[in-house]
Design an enzyme around this catalytic site. Structure first.
Site, short mmCIF file in Angstrom:
data_model
loop_
_atom_site.label_atom_id
_atom_site.label_comp_id
_atom_site.label_asym_id
_atom_site.label_seq_id
_atom_site.Cartn_x
_atom_site.Cartn_y
_atom_site.Cartn_z
N GLU A 295 0.81 -1.22 0.00
CA GLU A 295 0.00 0.00 0.00
C GLU A 295 0.84 1.27 0.00
OE1 GLU A 295 -4.05 -1.58 2.18
OE2 GLU A 295 -2.39 -0.94 3.45
N VAL B 160 -13.51 -8.83 7.27
CA VAL B 160 -14.95 -9.09 7.13
C VAL B 160 -15.18 -9.95 5.88
CG1 VAL B 160 -17.23 -8.07 6.86
CG2 VAL B 160 -15.51 -6.94 8.30
N ASP C 181 -12.74 -5.28 -2.88
CA ASP C 181 -13.83 -6.24 -3.05
C ASP C 181 -15.10 -5.57 -2.55
OD1 ASP C 181 -14.26 -7.48 -0.02
OD2 ASP C 181 -12.19 -6.92 -0.43
#
Length: 231
Positions: A12, A153, A198
């Site tokens: 990142e 999650v 996503d």
């Protein structure tokens, strides 16, 4: 102005690190700080590590020892807004914990004791992020609530829990609320700008690991544009 930029993982921050001129590297408390100039701006780029504790430690050092004036949090996030697709951008208006629960003492779900229920992003930085997006004509952006937890999650049950308690959530990830709370306590302006890796309830042709480099490219481009506007 000295700009602090935070990403959790090497992937990142790598694109931004490679563009820093006069690069100097400092490692402390498991965090890596890259200092120098980026697009002509004085920056400190932090690779904090994953999760809320790592993010809070790194943000504290970034503000207290490196004396940054603003904090930009970059990286990837999971989308909860149905209009989002892979590579789109989310901009925080507010940030909340989704894994904190002291409701037994009268607090809201997600509100930590003795803290506000939500940490509000700086309006000027939000505007700067939106201006930066105009240079990325192929990207769609949504601004709103980003929720954070020390949870990846990936189950319908956890998704439903978050939607139930935070119905306006647009994205989730694992560092932003800790960064936001730390900035709140130091009275340092912040904004979270992340690319979607996503989207809940949408089939993806790529796995998280496969898409992460593309999310990093999108979020890094956004940050580069912001830095140019802020310098």
């Amino acid at each position: 102005m000295k700009i602090g930029i935070i990403g959790a993982m090497e992937q990142e921050v790598a694109i931004l690190k490679d563009k820093i001129e006069g690069l100097s590297t400092i490692t402390k408390a498991g965090c890596t700080f890259y200092t120098g100039t980026l697009n002509g701006a004085d920056v400190v780029l932090l690779q904090s590590g994953i999760g809320k504790v790592a993010a809070a430690v790194g943000t504290t050092l970034l503000i207290a020892e490196h004396n940054v004036d603003v904090v930009l949090n970059t990286g990837s996030a999971g989308g909860f807004d149905s209009s989002l697709n892979l590579g789109d951008v989310v901009i925080s208006t507010e940030v909340r914990h989704h894994d904190a629960d002291v409701t037994a003492f009268g607090y809201e779900m997600g509100q930590m004791a003795q803290q506000p229920a939500a940490f509000i992003a700086d309006e000027k930085l939000i505007t700067t992020a939106e201006q930066a997006l105009t240079e990325m004509s192929d990207k769609h952006a949504v601004r709103g609530l980003i929720c954070t937890g020390d949870v990846f999650v990936c189950t319908p049950e956890r998704q439903e829990f978050i939607r139930t308690h935070f119905p306006s959530v647009i994205a989730v990830e694992m560092e932003a609320s800790a960064i936001a709370q730390t900035c709140h306590q130091f009275n340092t302006p912040f904004v979270v700008v992340r690319a979607i890796s996503d989207v809940a309830d949408k089939e993806s042709p790529m796995s998280f690991d496969e898409f992460l480099p593309l999310a990093a490219q999108s979020s890094s481009e956004m940050v580069l544009n912001m830095v140019t506007l802020l310098k």
